[in-house]
Write an enzyme that holds these catalytic residues in place. Sequence first.
Site, PDB file in Angstrom:
ATOM      1  N   TYR A  43       0.891  -1.315  -0.372  1.00 13.88           N
ATOM      2  CA  TYR A  43       0.436   0.254   0.159  1.00 13.88           C
ATOM      3  C   TYR A  43       0.866   1.147  -0.539  1.00 13.88           C
ATOM      4  O   TYR A  43       1.711   1.450   1.124  1.00 13.88           O
ATOM      5  CB  TYR A  43      -0.568  -0.487   1.650  1.00 13.88           C
ATOM      6  N   SER A 201     -13.740  -4.480   1.884  1.00 11.32           N
ATOM      7  CA  SER A 201     -13.963  -3.871   0.492  1.00 11.32           C
ATOM      8  C   SER A 201     -15.772  -4.104   1.081  1.00 11.32           C
ATOM      9  O   SER A 201     -16.751  -4.619   0.149  1.00 11.32           O
ATOM     10  CB  SER A 201     -14.223  -3.839  -0.969  1.00 11.32           C
ATOM     11  N   PRO A 202     -15.583  -3.560   2.310  1.00  5.53           N
ATOM     12  CA  PRO A 202     -17.594  -4.482   3.499  1.00  5.53           C
ATOM     13  C   PRO A 202     -18.022  -3.045   3.266  1.00  5.53           C
ATOM     14  O   PRO A 202     -19.333  -3.334   2.441  1.00  5.53           O
ATOM     15  CB  PRO A 202     -17.378  -3.966   4.829  1.00  5.53           C
ATOM     16  N   LEU A 203     -17.770  -2.189   2.419  1.00  5.73           N
ATOM     17  CA  LEU A 203     -19.146  -0.857   1.859  1.00  5.73           C
ATOM     18  C   LEU A 203     -19.060  -1.095   0.091  1.00  5.73           C
ATOM     19  O   LEU A 203     -19.052  -0.129  -0.248  1.00  5.73           O
ATOM     20  CB  LEU A 203     -18.226   0.163   2.076  1.00  5.73           C
ATOM     21  N   GLY A 204     -18.415  -1.687  -0.491  1.00  4.39           N
ATOM     22  CA  GLY A 204     -18.347  -2.097  -1.692  1.00  4.39           C
ATOM     23  C   GLY A 204     -17.244  -1.142  -2.676  1.00  4.39           C
ATOM     24  O   GLY A 204     -18.370   0.143  -3.926  1.00  4.39           O
ATOM     25  N   GLY A 206     -17.173   2.289  -1.691  1.00  2.00           N
ATOM     26  CA  GLY A 206     -17.395   3.240  -1.169  1.00  2.00           C
ATOM     27  C   GLY A 206     -19.081   3.426  -1.765  1.00  2.00           C
ATOM     28  O   GLY A 206     -20.286   3.999  -1.412  1.00  2.00           O
ATOM     29  N   PHE A 207     -19.746   2.152  -2.856  1.00  7.62           N
ATOM     30  CA  PHE A 207     -21.311   2.016  -4.009  1.00  7.62           C
ATOM     31  C   PHE A 207     -22.135   2.266  -2.767  1.00  7.62           C
ATOM     32  O   PHE A 207     -22.917   2.800  -2.357  1.00  7.62           O
ATOM     33  CB  PHE A 207     -20.658   1.111  -4.625  1.00  7.62           C
ATOM     34  N   GLY A 211     -24.014   7.288  -1.503  1.00  7.72           N
ATOM     35  CA  GLY A 211     -23.065   8.753  -1.979  1.00  7.72           C
ATOM     36  C   GLY A 211     -22.508   8.822  -3.537  1.00  7.72           C
ATOM     37  O   GLY A 211     -21.951   9.695  -3.863  1.00  7.72           O
TER      38      GLY A 211
END
Length: 314
Positions: A43, A201-204, A206-207, A211
Site C-alpha cells: 500500500y 471492501s465491506p462498503l463495495g 464506497g458504492f 453517495g
Amino acid sequence: MHPLEHPEPELPFQRQVDDARAERALRAALDAGATHVDTSDAYGADGHNERLVGRVIKDRRDEVVVATKFGLAVQEGEESRAFPVGYAFRELRVNAEPRLIRGYAERSLANLGTDVIDLYYAHYPDPGVPIEETVGAMAELVRDGLVRRLGLSNVTAAQLRAAHAAHPVAAVQNEWSMWRPVDADLLATARELGVGIVAWSPLGSGFLTGGVTELGAGDFRHNAPRFSAENLAANHDRYEPIRTIAARLGLTPAQLALAWLLHQDEHVVAIPGSRTPAHIEENVAAADVTLHQDTLAQVAEALAKAEVAGATLL
C-alpha cells in the site's frame, strides 16, 4: 468488536495520499474505538502506508491489533507470477516463495516500527507456490516471535484447508459486502476450522454509502466494470430499496451495510476504509447496531432482487 479501520488503498496500491489527513483519520479511528489496523507492504511505494501506520501507533501500540500483508511488493530482481483479477489491468504480480518471507516480515516490522506483527497475511496466493509451503515459512516467524498469528487473503476454501493443516490460520480476508457475497465454501470451511473472516471492501468500494453516482477523472474505480457509467446508474437504482430500509431505521446506508455484514457471522469483522474522521465515527457506530430478524429478512429480500450490473466481470 468494532469494525476494523483499514487505510484502504486503490490498486495497484501506489496512489498518492495526504499524510497529514491520513494520520488524522487513523487517530480518529483509534479514538472512536477501532482496535485493529489493516495495512500491507504494497500500500503505497516503499511501504508508505505501513510507515504511516507506524507513526500513528507509536505511542498507542498496546491499543491495537496490527495486521499487514506480503507478496505483492516484490523486490527488484525477483521474479513474480500473475494472479488474475477482474480489474482493467487484469492481473497482480505475486511472489510468496518461502525463501523471501522472512525478508518481507523484517521489512514490514521496520516500516511499522514494532517488534511484532499481530496478524500477518499472505496478500494473494502465489500461483507458483503451494500454499502450505508459504504458510510453513510464515510459521517460522511465529516460532521466532516476529508474528503472533497467521492469516490468508483472497484464497479458496481448498487453499485455506491446506494452509491450516500446515499451521493454524487465525483469519482469512476476502471481499464480502451486500454486493459481493462471500464464497459459500470458503465461509463453511472457515467456520469448520474456527477461522475468523475479515471482510475487505465491506462498503463495495464506497458504492454502498449511497453517495457514489458518478466518478471523477482519475478515480481508480474506473477500472471496475461495476462502476462504468451505465452500470453505476443501474446499480444505484437497484440498491434504492436498501437505502430506503436504512432511512427507515435512522441509519446511513453505510451503517446498514456494515451492521448487516456483522450480523452474518459472529466471527466476521469488517474493515471499511475512510479518509475522514466523520465517516470513521459513522462506521464505528455500526458495530453497536442490532438488526431485528424482520429487518434482516427485508434486506435479504431486497438483495435477492438487486442483481448487480457488471458483477460477472468483477
